[in-house]
Enzyme design. Structure first.
Site, PDB file in Angstrom:
ATOM      1  N   HIS A  65       0.798  -1.237   0.000  1.00  0.00           N
ATOM      2  CA  HIS A  65       0.000   0.000   0.000  1.00  0.00           C
ATOM      3  C   HIS A  65       0.821   1.272   0.000  1.00  0.00           C
ATOM      4  O   HIS A  65       0.292   2.348  -0.256  1.00  0.00           O
ATOM      5  CB  HIS A  65      -1.082   0.002   1.095  1.00  0.00           C
ATOM      6  CG  HIS A  65      -0.609  -0.283   2.480  1.00  0.00           C
ATOM      7  ND1 HIS A  65      -0.335   0.699   3.381  1.00  0.00           N
ATOM      8  CD2 HIS A  65      -0.388  -1.452   3.134  1.00  0.00           C
ATOM      9  CE1 HIS A  65       0.047   0.151   4.529  1.00  0.00           C
ATOM     10  NE2 HIS A  65       0.027  -1.147   4.406  1.00  0.00           N
ATOM     11  N   THR A 212      -4.747   5.582   7.029  1.00  0.00           N
ATOM     12  CA  THR A 212      -4.982   4.178   6.650  1.00  0.00           C
ATOM     13  C   THR A 212      -5.543   3.449   7.858  1.00  0.00           C
ATOM     14  O   THR A 212      -5.365   3.903   9.002  1.00  0.00           O
ATOM     15  CB  THR A 212      -3.662   3.488   6.248  1.00  0.00           C
ATOM     16  OG1 THR A 212      -2.795   3.449   7.384  1.00  0.00           O
ATOM     17  CG2 THR A 212      -2.985   4.187   5.087  1.00  0.00           C
TER      18      THR A 212
END
Ligand code: B30
Ligand code: ZN
Length: 269
Positions: A65, A212
């Site tokens: 990510h 996140t």
């Protein structure tokens, strides 16, 4: 990768199913506006040890990510030798915060990639220098507290010339093409070398969250609107990385979150 998260819009809407904090009222990123911020006389952030070489071995990780630089903790011998982790204090930071890691958010196209939007501009990339409040031993412990973390955010915009400071990272990206690849860097560098040229007297600050999962509402954000240059060749190296599903690792930025009852402060000298 059962608890991996995705950045597509439907995926982002699902983050809060597993991570309840992602539906909280003080989330990040947000839109920053000069005219909607509260001007405040406050000291700049003191960046202590930002000119020192980071401890080695530094690791550069494609975690599927983002690209993250993980900085090793100092051992007792190093501490006895007078070495210390770079840390920050000042501005409205609630304490002293040691550097933990550095990572990036970028786009598939030049007009997107940054998480925070500054005066209606969505920059090409945003870099996060993540810090942990010294009063907590680990980042995961710190994230349970409102004063647990501080992230300094820097923006990048396209420029024809390579950014020499960024090359220390950029020239290794081809070694970590796929998710869960990592490489140990045989050279080290300073945090100051990456943010060289930024006007650090000019910044926004507000209370928010990790961008996140687990979206912990533990972060004092400091964002420097003065962008850092990055060349087309350099940004293309980021865009060539692959994510967990073997797709291009691009557009790893979260949707803007409501400001709610929060206030954003802007430093005035
Ligand atoms: S950010 O700066 O708000 N984008 C973390 C720190 C800063 C941000 C986001 C997340 C963080 O510490 N997350 C928990 C640790 N991570 C490891 C990591 O940083 O790589 C665990 C995880 O999420 O699975 Cu990704
Ligand atoms: Zn980030």
């Amino acid at each position: 990768f059962a608890n991996m998260f995705g950045y597509s819009e439907p995926n982002q809407r699902r983050w809060s199913r597993r991570h309840g904090h992602c539906a909280g009222k003080t989330q990040s990123p947000i839109a920053l506006h000069v005219s909607k911020s509260i001007p405040l006389h406050m000291p700049a952030v003191d960046m202590i040890g930002y000119h020192n070489l980071l401890p080695h071995p530094l690791k550069l990780v494609n975690n599927g990510h983002t690209v993250s630089i993980t900085i090793p903790k100092l051992d007792d011998a190093a501490k006895d030798n007078g070495e210390f982790m770079p840390y920050v204090r000042g501005a409205k930071l609630p304490g002293e915060f040691e550097v933990e890691s550095v990572h990036f958010h970028w786009g598939d196209k030049n007009n997107r990639g940054a998480e925070h939007v500054v005066n209606d501009i969505r920059y090409t990339m945003e870099m996060h220098i993540v810090h942990r409040n010294k009063k907590y031993k680990t980042m995961s412990e710190a994230l349970d507290y409102a004063d647990g973390g501080a992230v300094l955010g820097f923006f990048f915009n396209l420029d024809e010339d390579d950014n020499n400071g960024l090359q220390a990272i950029n020239r290794h990206l081809h070694l970590i093409p796929d998710a869960n690849n990592e490489v140990t860097l045989n050279v080290t560098f300073s945090l100051a070398s990456i943010i060289n040229g930024v006007d650090i007297d000019k910044f926004y600050t507000y209370k928010g969250s990790l961008t996140t999962p687990p979206c912990s509402e533990a972060i004092t954000w400091v964002l420097y609107p003065d962008p850092i240059p990055i060349s087309p060749k350099q940004i293309s190296r980021f865009r060539q990385l692959a994510d967990v599903q073997d797709g291009a690792l691009v557009d790893n930025y979260r949707q803007l979150q409501p400001l709610g009852s929060r206030r954003v402060f802007m430093r005035v000298g």
